[in-house]
Scaffold this motif. Structure first.
Motif, PDB file in Angstrom:
ATOM      1  N   GLN A  13       0.830  -1.188   0.000  1.00 57.88           N
ATOM      2  CA  GLN A  13       0.000   0.000   0.000  1.00 57.88           C
ATOM      3  C   GLN A  13       0.876   1.254   0.000  1.00 57.88           C
ATOM      4  OE1 GLN A  13      -0.451   2.283   2.749  1.00 57.88           O
ATOM      5  NE2 GLN A  13      -2.122   3.394   1.831  1.00 57.88           N
ATOM      6  N   ALA A  25      -6.396   3.579  -1.603  1.00 55.79           N
ATOM      7  CA  ALA A  25      -7.256   2.939  -0.603  1.00 55.79           C
ATOM      8  C   ALA A  25      -8.251   1.995  -1.273  1.00 55.79           C
ATOM      9  CB  ALA A  25      -7.991   4.000   0.215  1.00 55.79           C
ATOM     10  N   ALA A  26      -8.724   2.383  -2.443  1.00 55.02           N
ATOM     11  CA  ALA A  26      -9.704   1.565  -3.157  1.00 55.02           C
ATOM     12  C   ALA A  26      -9.113   0.232  -3.614  1.00 55.02           C
ATOM     13  CB  ALA A  26     -10.263   2.329  -4.351  1.00 55.02           C
ATOM     14  N   SER A  46      -9.551  -1.973  -0.736  1.00 55.41           N
ATOM     15  CA  SER A  46     -10.973  -2.120  -0.434  1.00 55.41           C
ATOM     16  C   SER A  46     -11.680  -3.045  -1.406  1.00 55.41           C
ATOM     17  CB  SER A  46     -11.668  -0.760  -0.435  1.00 55.41           C
ATOM     18  OG  SER A  46     -11.247   0.003   0.668  1.00 55.41           O
ATOM     19  N   THR A  47     -11.282  -3.009  -2.673  1.00 59.10           N
ATOM     20  CA  THR A  47     -11.955  -3.849  -3.670  1.00 59.10           C
ATOM     21  C   THR A  47     -11.695  -5.336  -3.450  1.00 59.10           C
ATOM     22  OG1 THR A  47     -10.140  -3.589  -5.242  1.00 59.10           O
ATOM     23  CG2 THR A  47     -11.994  -2.054  -5.446  1.00 59.10           C
ATOM     24  N   ASP A  70     -17.602  -5.089   2.100  1.00 58.90           N
ATOM     25  CA  ASP A  70     -17.764  -4.009   3.081  1.00 58.90           C
ATOM     26  C   ASP A  70     -17.647  -4.557   4.497  1.00 58.90           C
ATOM     27  OD1 ASP A  70     -18.100  -2.213   1.021  1.00 58.90           O
ATOM     28  OD2 ASP A  70     -20.284  -2.056   1.255  1.00 58.90           O
ATOM     29  N   GLU A  96     -13.984  -5.435   5.248  1.00 56.94           N
ATOM     30  CA  GLU A  96     -13.192  -4.230   5.488  1.00 56.94           C
ATOM     31  C   GLU A  96     -13.474  -3.666   6.875  1.00 56.94           C
ATOM     32  OE1 GLU A  96     -12.267   0.211   3.678  1.00 56.94           O
ATOM     33  OE2 GLU A  96     -13.449  -1.181   2.483  1.00 56.94           O
ATOM     34  N   LYS A 108     -10.645  -3.398   9.865  1.00 55.61           N
ATOM     35  CA  LYS A 108     -10.365  -2.145  10.578  1.00 55.61           C
ATOM     36  C   LYS A 108     -10.566  -2.319  12.082  1.00 55.61           C
ATOM     37  CE  LYS A 108     -11.397   1.021   6.789  1.00 55.61           C
ATOM     38  NZ  LYS A 108     -12.347   2.025   6.262  1.00 55.61           N
TER      39      LYS A 108
END
Length: 151
Positions: free
Chosen positions: A24, A118-119, A122-123, A127, A130, A134
């Motif tokens: 990242q 970030a995407a 995330s992909t 949801d 993720e 977190k």
């Protein structure tokens, strides 16, 4: 209880976290570099411009770096014209930091890179995954025995 199995680096949670973080970080670094920014200067710029932090110690705590590294980055950023630093009114040793027009331009220009980066992660997750990741990472941060700013 003695462990008899050999330690497997690639099976360790720490190693997996480090590799994911480096991937990242590298993607973001590659996008920021042409603008003269590093991840550290980017995070500091966001702390000042988006979070309205103006004290170097607060900025260091927010970014998670020590005060020496923060001071060094702030000097560089001031030389580049991205921020202004001024002495405080009551205590001349106090420095207040603010973002310049050029710094705001950089935030606006580079924010899409941060969002794209970030995407990417995330992909790969739903949801719910993720949110759970977190939550778990937050839980791991709470177990740390050293204040973040000293790491």
């Amino acid at each position: 209880m003695a462990h008899t199995e050999p330690y497997r680096l690639h099976h360790s949670l720490g190693y997996q976290l480090s590799i994911a973080a480096r991937m990242q970080e590298r993607r973001l670094d590659d996008r920021l570099k042409p603008h003269g920014l590093t991840r550290t200067t980017w995070c500091i710029l966001l702390a000042i411009g988006n979070e309205a932090l103006s004290q170097p110690s607060d900025i260091a705590d927010f970014v998670g770096i020590d005060r020496t590294a923060t001071s060094r980055a702030l000097r560089h950023m001031e030389q580049e014209g991205w921020i202004d630093r001024a002495s405080g009114t009551e205590d001349k040793r106090t420095r207040r930091v603010s973002v310049t027009g050029e710094g705001r331009r950089l935030i606006k220009q580079c924010t899409p890179y941060a969002r794209e980066n970030a995407a990417v992660m995330s992909t790969a997750l739903s949801d719910a995954e993720e949110a759970e990741l977190k939550r778990l990472l937050g839980k791991l941060r709470e177990t740390g025995d050293a204040p973040l700013a000293t790491l």
